[in-house]
Design an enzyme around this catalytic site. Structure first.
Site, PDB file in Angstrom:
ATOM      1  N   ASP A  88       0.886  -1.157   0.000  1.00  0.00           N
ATOM      2  CA  ASP A  88       0.000   0.000   0.000  1.00  0.00           C
ATOM      3  C   ASP A  88       0.932   1.218   0.000  1.00  0.00           C
ATOM      4  O   ASP A  88       2.095   1.106   0.405  1.00  0.00           O
ATOM      5  CB  ASP A  88      -0.861  -0.050   1.278  1.00  0.00           C
ATOM      6  N   LEU A  89       0.457   2.358  -0.451  1.00  0.00           N
ATOM      7  CA  LEU A  89       1.338   3.535  -0.539  1.00  0.00           C
ATOM      8  C   LEU A  89       1.220   4.435   0.702  1.00  0.00           C
ATOM      9  O   LEU A  89       2.164   4.569   1.496  1.00  0.00           O
ATOM     10  CB  LEU A  89       1.000   4.334  -1.808  1.00  0.00           C
ATOM     11  N   ASP A  90       0.012   5.030   0.868  1.00  0.00           N
ATOM     12  CA  ASP A  90      -0.199   5.997   1.952  1.00  0.00           C
ATOM     13  C   ASP A  90      -0.103   5.311   3.315  1.00  0.00           C
ATOM     14  O   ASP A  90      -0.876   4.405   3.613  1.00  0.00           O
ATOM     15  CB  ASP A  90      -1.584   6.648   1.811  1.00  0.00           C
ATOM     16  N   THR A 147       1.435  10.319   4.085  1.00  0.00           N
ATOM     17  CA  THR A 147       0.618  11.351   3.444  1.00  0.00           C
ATOM     18  C   THR A 147      -0.653  11.649   4.223  1.00  0.00           C
ATOM     19  O   THR A 147      -1.389  12.568   3.860  1.00  0.00           O
ATOM     20  CB  THR A 147       0.228  10.903   2.014  1.00  0.00           C
ATOM     21  N   LYS A 206      -8.487   6.426   6.639  1.00  0.00           N
ATOM     22  CA  LYS A 206      -7.312   5.710   6.126  1.00  0.00           C
ATOM     23  C   LYS A 206      -7.725   4.547   5.229  1.00  0.00           C
ATOM     24  O   LYS A 206      -8.535   3.711   5.631  1.00  0.00           O
ATOM     25  CB  LYS A 206      -6.452   5.185   7.285  1.00  0.00           C
ATOM     26  N   SER A 240      -2.623   0.601  -4.278  1.00  0.00           N
ATOM     27  CA  SER A 240      -3.117   1.760  -3.518  1.00  0.00           C
ATOM     28  C   SER A 240      -4.440   2.266  -4.053  1.00  0.00           C
ATOM     29  O   SER A 240      -4.691   2.226  -5.259  1.00  0.00           O
ATOM     30  CB  SER A 240      -2.081   2.900  -3.610  1.00  0.00           C
ATOM     31  N   ALA A 241      -5.265   2.789  -3.146  1.00  0.00           N
ATOM     32  CA  ALA A 241      -6.546   3.371  -3.544  1.00  0.00           C
ATOM     33  C   ALA A 241      -6.373   4.732  -4.202  1.00  0.00           C
ATOM     34  O   ALA A 241      -7.272   5.228  -4.875  1.00  0.00           O
ATOM     35  CB  ALA A 241      -7.427   3.527  -2.304  1.00  0.00           C
ATOM     36  N   LYS A 287     -11.068  -0.707  -1.526  1.00  0.00           N
ATOM     37  CA  LYS A 287     -10.813  -1.627  -0.424  1.00  0.00           C
ATOM     38  C   LYS A 287     -11.962  -1.492   0.569  1.00  0.00           C
ATOM     39  O   LYS A 287     -12.434  -0.375   0.747  1.00  0.00           O
ATOM     40  CB  LYS A 287      -9.486  -1.275   0.268  1.00  0.00           C
ATOM     41  N   GLU A 330       0.095  -3.432   4.629  1.00  0.00           N
ATOM     42  CA  GLU A 330      -1.044  -2.509   4.728  1.00  0.00           C
ATOM     43  C   GLU A 330      -1.145  -1.859   6.107  1.00  0.00           C
ATOM     44  O   GLU A 330      -0.906  -2.517   7.116  1.00  0.00           O
ATOM     45  CB  GLU A 330      -2.332  -3.318   4.518  1.00  0.00           C
ATOM     46  N   ASP A 331      -1.536  -0.576   6.111  1.00  0.00           N
ATOM     47  CA  ASP A 331      -1.699   0.113   7.409  1.00  0.00           C
ATOM     48  C   ASP A 331      -3.164   0.355   7.769  1.00  0.00           C
ATOM     49  O   ASP A 331      -3.444   0.836   8.867  1.00  0.00           O
ATOM     50  CB  ASP A 331      -0.965   1.464   7.405  1.00  0.00           C
TER      51      ASP A 331
HETATM   52  C1  BG6 Z   1      -5.722   5.982   0.375  1.00  0.00           C
HETATM   53  C2  BG6 Z   1      -5.672   6.888   1.582  1.00  0.00           C
HETATM   54  O1  BG6 Z   1      -4.452   5.414   0.151  1.00  0.00           O
HETATM   55  O2  BG6 Z   1      -6.106   6.728  -0.780  1.00  0.00           O
HETATM   56  C3  BG6 Z   1      -7.020   7.580   1.752  1.00  0.00           C
HETATM   57  O3  BG6 Z   1      -5.356   6.134   2.742  1.00  0.00           O
HETATM   58  C4  BG6 Z   1      -7.409   8.310   0.468  1.00  0.00           C
HETATM   59  O4  BG6 Z   1      -6.943   8.475   2.841  1.00  0.00           O
HETATM   60  C5  BG6 Z   1      -7.400   7.336  -0.701  1.00  0.00           C
HETATM   61  O5  BG6 Z   1      -8.701   8.885   0.593  1.00  0.00           O
HETATM   62  C6  BG6 Z   1      -7.730   8.005  -2.030  1.00  0.00           C
HETATM   63  O6  BG6 Z   1      -6.707   8.919  -2.347  1.00  0.00           O
HETATM   64  P1  BG6 Z   1      -6.791  10.021  -3.470  1.00  0.00           P
HETATM   65  O7  BG6 Z   1      -5.377  10.538  -3.543  1.00  0.00           O
HETATM   66  O8  BG6 Z   1      -7.185   9.327  -4.750  1.00  0.00           O
HETATM   67  O9  BG6 Z   1      -7.784  11.047  -3.064  1.00  0.00           O
HETATM   68 MG    MG Z   2      -2.614   3.177   3.679  1.00  0.00          MG
END
Ligand code: BG6
Ligand code: MG
Length: 221
Positions: free
Chosen positions: A9-11, A17, A45, A114-115, A145, A169-170
């Site tokens: 996962d990224l964030d 972030t 998150k 990542s989402a 997710k 994953e966090d």
């Molecule tokens: C996830 C974050 O990785 O991405 C969420 O944990 C965030 O907080 C989601 O809402 C979507 O991100 P973005 O950058 O497409 O708005």
């Molecule tokens: Mg995350």
């Protein structure tokens, strides 16, 4: 099982972030007169942008039509981009580069799951866009997710079977997504929160290939 690929996962796993998401949502909630705290931010998150806005509107007990929702989500994202465009390599979380380099030496493939639709920009800003064998993110999935889509997509892109993938994953929703994909999941954070993960470490700085091998030998999917 024997690990063929690690999907990150990224964030919150590779970069921190969450503080920028919070700053941008806070700017919006202040504008809308909604009381939004860092504690509330925890609920966002791993949650997609539109689903995050729904949670915020629920906190503020506010109803909006679809057009307004899109307008505010775009506004929040423009502010978020303003913050992440200033990110530097110093914001890569500790242990991340070392661990990924170790995995590569072991011929384990590396992917992102990542989402976030802002994944390409963040990877580019912190200078790690070339490190991954595949990047699955909010731009090439339709289901958020805990749906397994993003992790299955990453596995498909690198040609590794789900049962040979380990996800880092966090977020609770992300751990569930990994399990739904039939993958091993190592949680990043606290075991009290990530109760369903196969194993939990506080950060990637606590990971190495030896530990990964121990986990894959002991834990059953
Ligand atoms: C996830 C974050 O990785 O991405 C969420 O944990 C965030 O907080 C989601 O809402 C979507 O991100 P973005 O950058 O497409 O708005
Ligand atoms: Mg995350």
């Amino acid at each position: 099982m024997r690990t063929g690929a690690c999907i990150f996962d990224l964030d919150g796993v590779l970069v921190d972030t969450a503080k920028y998401h919070f700053k941008a949502w806070k700017r919006l909630t202040d504008m809308l007169g909604i009381d939004f705290t860092e504690n509330d931010n925890e609920r966002l998150k791993g949650v997609s942008r539109m689903a995050s806005l729904e949670i915020i509107l629920e906190i503020g007990n506010m109803q909006l039509d679809e057009r307004k929702k899109l307008e505010y989500a775009t506004l929040k994202n423009n502010w978020y981009i303003e913050y992440i465009s200033k990110m530097t390599p110093s914001e890569i979380l500790p242990g991340c580069i070392r661990f990924i380099t170790e995995l590569k030496k072991e011929k384990i493939l590396i992917a992102i799951g990542s989402a976030s639709k802002n994944t390409p920009m963040i990877l580019e800003r912190v200078g790690i866009q070339g490190m991954f064998d595949a990047v699955a993110d909010g731009n090439n999935i339709t289901k958020a997710k805990p749906d397994p889509e993003v992790f299955l997509k990453a596995a498909e892109m690198i040609g590794i079977r789900p049962e040979e993938c380990v996800v880092f994953e966090d977020a609770v929703a992300g751990v569930q997504a990994a399990l739904n994909a039939g993958m091993m999941c190592i949680g990043i954070g606290s075991p009290e929160v990530l109760t369903k993960a196969h194993f939990v470490v506080p950060g990637l700085y606590e990971m190495n290939v030896g530990k990964l091998r121990e986990i894959e030998n002991v834990k059953q999917l």
